[in-house]
Design an enzyme around this catalytic site. Structure first.
Site, mmCIF file in Angstrom:
data_model
loop_
_atom_site.group_PDB
_atom_site.id
_atom_site.type_symbol
_atom_site.label_atom_id
_atom_site.label_comp_id
_atom_site.label_asym_id
_atom_site.label_seq_id
_atom_site.Cartn_x
_atom_site.Cartn_y
_atom_site.Cartn_z
ATOM 1 N N HIS A 90 32.584 -68.153 9.289
ATOM 2 C CA HIS A 90 32.555 -68.222 10.748
ATOM 3 C C HIS A 90 32.867 -66.877 11.402
ATOM 4 C CE1 HIS A 90 31.956 -72.451 10.624
ATOM 5 N NE2 HIS A 90 33.196 -72.797 10.383
ATOM 6 N N ALA A 109 27.571 -86.407 9.221
ATOM 7 C CA ALA A 109 26.440 -87.128 9.807
ATOM 8 C C ALA A 109 26.908 -88.080 10.900
ATOM 9 C CB ALA A 109 25.691 -87.893 8.720
#
Length: 498
Positions: free
Chosen positions: A258, A37
């Protein structure tokens, strides 16, 4: 105003006119005091606000366990510091004042959810009407299920959307259990499994390159492509994250979440339309066509000194490097090896997809005319480093009286071709897409379960790790893994102008 400024303004106006706008929202960040965050989400949300891409009316509620609870003012100060340190825009001016005023905080623990429920209720009243709710689970994987259950028990999940961070399980059984827990509360149409690699401009550019250009799509198959490489080396080591890394390793951390996702976009069939269901259908078809991984075609490595890291088992067999071959059994790609590589403490940090083109059937040029080439002359190279580039490598005649060939490049670079100051970073792009309800760049539950299914042979019988020196390109065995081809990286660095 100069020409560049005019171009920037025109581009901004065009984007604003073309970009669909999200409905009014209340966004709840679980893990709002955490590193993700601080580094990405809060700076990214402010950049979206400053670019005029957030809803007309919105509120952002931070949340964390009660032990990490902040007041509204403390959360605003935390956001200011995060944006100042990691944001592209300074936290100042009327844009920041408006964004800061939209921030509030509500802690939440199992059995003690009142502060969060109250904060969401107050945020919704401030927005007015019936705003959408978007929950972003920027929390450790061990907390996913408890947070999902909390949202279901409080009723906050009703008609809401949820962003789930990687990893999506650690094997097939855990992925199925996680999906079951999520689906008990959220329908799949409201679940956004985020992979920031898929938010990069270069991923969308793969679709544009293939499907908007008659020059490339006819070549995108086994008749013209001999091999494909997806290479994501990292220069950094584990950076003190031994607890996380010992339980994960590079394969789980990077390949499943990924590199396999990039492979799906590179190898997919043309979708019926550029919309979520069609794109994800084609990506999942690729995953279903992938053969189960053969441990004999996998190289696992561990950089020298890893076992001396604090918190690492002195006899650890955790891989900090992995290279592997993937085979896709379908009409387009049968017989074309896909080589994937990623690892820590390597020579460079790069994000590169390389498509090796087959040589002409008839070699009319004498060998001595081609001997200056190093085997990398017939390639299409897609570099994912922001803002990205595409390079077509080919052979051309050197000036002079003899037919001597030399490597040449045709390069498209985003930075030199477009104004990139208004471009979105990966997380910004994906958060915006989640607000719009567009799942095109997010992983579907059946896709992630299939990837863990084909990974089972490797997870059940991994080859031992081989040591490699920090700053190298990995264990020596990777050369034989990719033979008769060679790794695109390390590139042969040529003088400027060549």
């Amino acid at each position: 105003m100069d020409r560049n400024s005019d171009a920037s303004q025109t581009q901004t106006q065009t984007q604003s006119q073309a970009q669909p706008h999200p409905e009014d929202h209340v966004v709840v960040l679980f893990g709002a005091t955490g590193d993700l965050a601080r580094r990405k989400l809060l700076p990214g949300l402010f950049h979206l606000a400053k670019a005029g891409l957030l809803p007309r009316r919105y509120r952002i509620v931070g949340s964390a366990p009660a032990a990490e609870a902040l007041s509204d003012e403390e959360f605003r100060a935390h956001a200011r510091q995060a944006v100042a340190e990691f944001g592209r825009s300074r936290p100042e001016g009327p844009e920041w004042q408006e964004f800061e005023a939209a921030l509030s905080f509500g802690s939440a623990d199992t059995g003690a959810t009142e502060p969060l429920v109250k904060a969401v209720d107050e945020a919704e009243r401030a927005v007015g009407g019936t705003p959408r709710r978007l929950f972003h689970l920027a929390v450790p994987p061990v907390a996913f299920t408890s947070v999902i259950e909390l949202l279901g028990a409080t009723g906050l999940a009703r008609d809401a959307r949820v962003i789930v961070e990687k990893p999506f399980g650690t094997d097939l059984a855990s992925a199925r259990a996680l999906n079951a827990a999520v689906h008990a509360v959220f329908d799949e149409s409201r679940v956004f499994r985020i992979d920031h690699f898929l938010g990069k401009e270069a991923v969308d550019n793969i679709l544009a390159l293939r499907f908007a250009n008659g020059l490339f799509e006819p070549l995108w198959n086994r008749e013209h492509i001999s091999h494909v490489q997806i290479d994501v080396p990292e220069q950094i080591d584990i950076q003190g994250r031994a607890h996380f890394f010992e339980g994960t390793g590079t394969f789980r951390d990077m390949v499943v979440t990924h590199l396999f996702q990039l492979l799906g976009f590179v190898a997919m069939e043309p979708p019926v339309a550029l919309e979520a269901q069609s794109l994800r259908d084609e990506q999942v078809k690729v995953f279903r066509s992938m053969r189960p991984l053969d441990p004999a075609h996998v190289v696992r490595g561990q950089y020298t000194g890893y076992r001396a890291e604090a918190g690492v088992d002195p006899a650890s067999d955790t891989e900090t490097f992995v290279a592997l071959r993937v085979d896709i059994d379908n009409w387009r790609w049968a017989g074309v090896p896909f080589h994937l590589r990623s690892g820590k403490a390597l020579a460079e940090g790069r994000h590169v997809v390389t498509l090796g083109l087959r040589e002409p059937v008839l070699g009319m040029f004498p060998l001595d005319a081609r001997e200056t080439a190093d085997g990398r002359a017939n390639e299409l190279v897609i570099d994912f480093a922001d803002p990205g580039s595409i390079t077509a490598r080919f052979l051309a005649k050197e000036p002079g009286p003899t037919m001597q060939l030399a490597e040449a490049d045709m390069v498209f670079g985003y930075r030199g071709s477009f104004t990139t100051e208004n471009a979105l970073e990966a997380y910004e792009h994906l958060i915006l897409q989640a607000m719009l309800g567009d799942q095109s760049l997010f992983t579907r539950s059946d896709g992630i379960e299939r990837l863990w299914e084909i990974s089972a042979p490797l997870l059940d019988a991994p080859p031992p790790v081989a040591p490699y020196a920090p700053g190298s390109w990995g264990p020596e065995a990777i050369t034989s893994l990719v033979a008769p081809h060679r790794w695109h990286l390390p590139e042969r660095h040529r003088p400027a102008g060549r």
